[in-house]
Motif scaffolding. Structure first.
Motif, PDB file in Angstrom:
ATOM      1  N   PHE A 179      43.332  39.800  42.249  1.00 33.87           N
ATOM      2  CA  PHE A 179      43.175  38.471  41.647  1.00 33.87           C
ATOM      3  C   PHE A 179      44.483  38.072  40.964  1.00 33.87           C
ATOM      4  O   PHE A 179      44.965  36.955  41.124  1.00 33.87           O
ATOM      5  N   ARG A 180      45.056  39.004  40.206  1.00 39.13           N
ATOM      6  CA  ARG A 180      46.336  38.746  39.528  1.00 39.13           C
ATOM      7  C   ARG A 180      47.427  38.448  40.556  1.00 39.13           C
ATOM      8  O   ARG A 180      48.191  37.500  40.411  1.00 39.13           O
ATOM      9  N   LEU A 181      47.491  39.238  41.614  1.00 36.18           N
ATOM     10  CA  LEU A 181      48.490  39.030  42.662  1.00 36.18           C
ATOM     11  C   LEU A 181      48.326  37.658  43.317  1.00 36.18           C
ATOM     12  O   LEU A 181      49.294  36.906  43.451  1.00 36.18           O
ATOM     13  N   SER A 182      47.117  37.316  43.700  1.00 41.10           N
ATOM     14  CA  SER A 182      46.913  36.044  44.397  1.00 41.10           C
ATOM     15  C   SER A 182      47.143  34.854  43.469  1.00 41.10           C
ATOM     16  O   SER A 182      47.745  33.854  43.881  1.00 41.10           O
ATOM     17  N   ALA A 183      46.712  34.955  42.211  1.00 41.41           N
ATOM     18  CA  ALA A 183      46.922  33.857  41.260  1.00 41.41           C
ATOM     19  C   ALA A 183      48.414  33.667  40.968  1.00 41.41           C
ATOM     20  O   ALA A 183      48.915  32.533  40.976  1.00 41.41           O
ATOM     21  N   ASN A 184      49.127  34.755  40.722  1.00 40.70           N
ATOM     22  CA  ASN A 184      50.569  34.649  40.455  1.00 40.70           C
ATOM     23  C   ASN A 184      51.325  34.091  41.660  1.00 40.70           C
ATOM     24  O   ASN A 184      52.212  33.251  41.510  1.00 40.70           O
ATOM     25  N   THR A 185      50.963  34.553  42.844  1.00 43.79           N
ATOM     26  CA  THR A 185      51.623  34.072  44.053  1.00 43.79           C
ATOM     27  C   THR A 185      51.351  32.582  44.255  1.00 43.79           C
ATOM     28  O   THR A 185      52.274  31.806  44.543  1.00 43.79           O
ATOM     29  N   CYS A 189      57.381  28.254  36.830  1.00 44.48           N
ATOM     30  CA  CYS A 189      56.183  28.973  36.425  1.00 44.48           C
ATOM     31  C   CYS A 189      56.552  30.411  36.070  1.00 44.48           C
ATOM     32  O   CYS A 189      56.758  31.239  36.939  1.00 44.48           O
ATOM     33  N   THR A 190      56.631  30.692  34.798  1.00 47.66           N
ATOM     34  CA  THR A 190      56.982  32.037  34.342  1.00 47.66           C
ATOM     35  C   THR A 190      55.759  32.947  34.385  1.00 47.66           C
ATOM     36  O   THR A 190      54.626  32.494  34.596  1.00 47.66           O
ATOM     37  N   ASP A 191      55.977  34.230  34.157  1.00 49.50           N
ATOM     38  CA  ASP A 191      54.865  35.181  34.081  1.00 49.50           C
ATOM     39  C   ASP A 191      53.886  34.773  32.991  1.00 49.50           C
ATOM     40  O   ASP A 191      52.675  34.881  33.158  1.00 49.50           O
ATOM     41  N   GLU A 192      54.413  34.309  31.864  1.00 45.79           N
ATOM     42  CA  GLU A 192      53.565  33.898  30.741  1.00 45.79           C
ATOM     43  C   GLU A 192      52.678  32.706  31.125  1.00 45.79           C
ATOM     44  O   GLU A 192      51.478  32.696  30.841  1.00 45.79           O
ATOM     45  N   ALA A 193      53.261  31.712  31.768  1.00 44.35           N
ATOM     46  CA  ALA A 193      52.485  30.539  32.182  1.00 44.35           C
ATOM     47  C   ALA A 193      51.433  30.927  33.213  1.00 44.35           C
ATOM     48  O   ALA A 193      50.286  30.486  33.138  1.00 44.35           O
ATOM     49  N   ALA A 194      51.818  31.762  34.176  1.00 44.46           N
ATOM     50  CA  ALA A 194      50.868  32.212  35.199  1.00 44.46           C
ATOM     51  C   ALA A 194      49.733  33.010  34.569  1.00 44.46           C
ATOM     52  O   ALA A 194      48.569  32.847  34.953  1.00 44.46           O
ATOM     53  N   ALA A 195      50.041  33.854  33.590  1.00 42.24           N
ATOM     54  CA  ALA A 195      49.001  34.645  32.919  1.00 42.24           C
ATOM     55  C   ALA A 195      48.038  33.743  32.154  1.00 42.24           C
ATOM     56  O   ALA A 195      46.829  33.990  32.140  1.00 42.24           O
ATOM     57  N   THR A 196      48.562  32.706  31.523  1.00 41.62           N
ATOM     58  CA  THR A 196      47.703  31.769  30.787  1.00 41.62           C
ATOM     59  C   THR A 196      46.727  31.096  31.736  1.00 41.62           C
ATOM     60  O   THR A 196      45.521  31.028  31.463  1.00 41.62           O
ATOM     61  N   VAL A 197      47.220  30.606  32.843  1.00 32.15           N
ATOM     62  CA  VAL A 197      46.356  29.944  33.823  1.00 32.15           C
ATOM     63  C   VAL A 197      45.369  30.943  34.410  1.00 32.15           C
ATOM     64  O   VAL A 197      44.177  30.649  34.553  1.00 32.15           O
ATOM     65  N   ARG A 198      45.836  32.138  34.732  1.00 31.92           N
ATOM     66  CA  ARG A 198      44.978  33.173  35.322  1.00 31.92           C
ATOM     67  C   ARG A 198      43.827  33.533  34.388  1.00 31.92           C
ATOM     68  O   ARG A 198      42.673  33.637  34.805  1.00 31.92           O
TER      69      ARG A 198
END
Length: 113
Positions: A25-31, A41-50
């Motif tokens: 899920f983390r891989l697909s959302a970040n990708t 889109c930084t890691d922080e922004a992607a983590a917030t959305v995820r």
């Protein structure tokens, strides 16, 4: 995507056991986030959305099954859903508007100063 997969699998060893759903899920959302929003889109922004998406999908039954009158009560699950929805929408607005990615973690719908 290759960098995401390399980062995910870097710690895997022969016989390594892990929960597949959270990892993929983390891989697909970040990708997906990086494909849609690019380098902004930084890691922080992607983590917030995820995290917001995960909370929203876990609480989907609340939105689908509870009568609307019950959904207006200040129950913890309903408040959690409302916060996750607002965080998701705020993050999406900021990413679409091209705001600095560090601004994509707040819960109000205006860019932070």
């Amino acid at each position: 995507m290759e960098a995401q997969i390399t980062a995910l699998t870097a710690s895997w060893r022969e016989g390594h056991v892990f929960e597949a759903f959270p990892a993929f899920f983390r891989l697909s959302a970040n990708t997906a986030m990086r494909m849609i929003f690019g380098a902004g889109c930084t890691d922080e922004a992607a983590a917030t959305v995820r995290r917001s998406i995960a909370t929203l999908t876990r609480g989907l039954a609340v939105d689908l099954l509870l009568p609307k009158v019950v959904q207006r009560l200040p129950l913890p699950v309903i408040r959690r859903q409302a916060r996750a929805r607002e965080t998701f929408l705020t993050s999406m607005d900021r990413l679409v508007d091209g705001a600095p990615a560090s601004a994509c973690t707040g819960t109000d719908r205006t860019p932070s100063a």
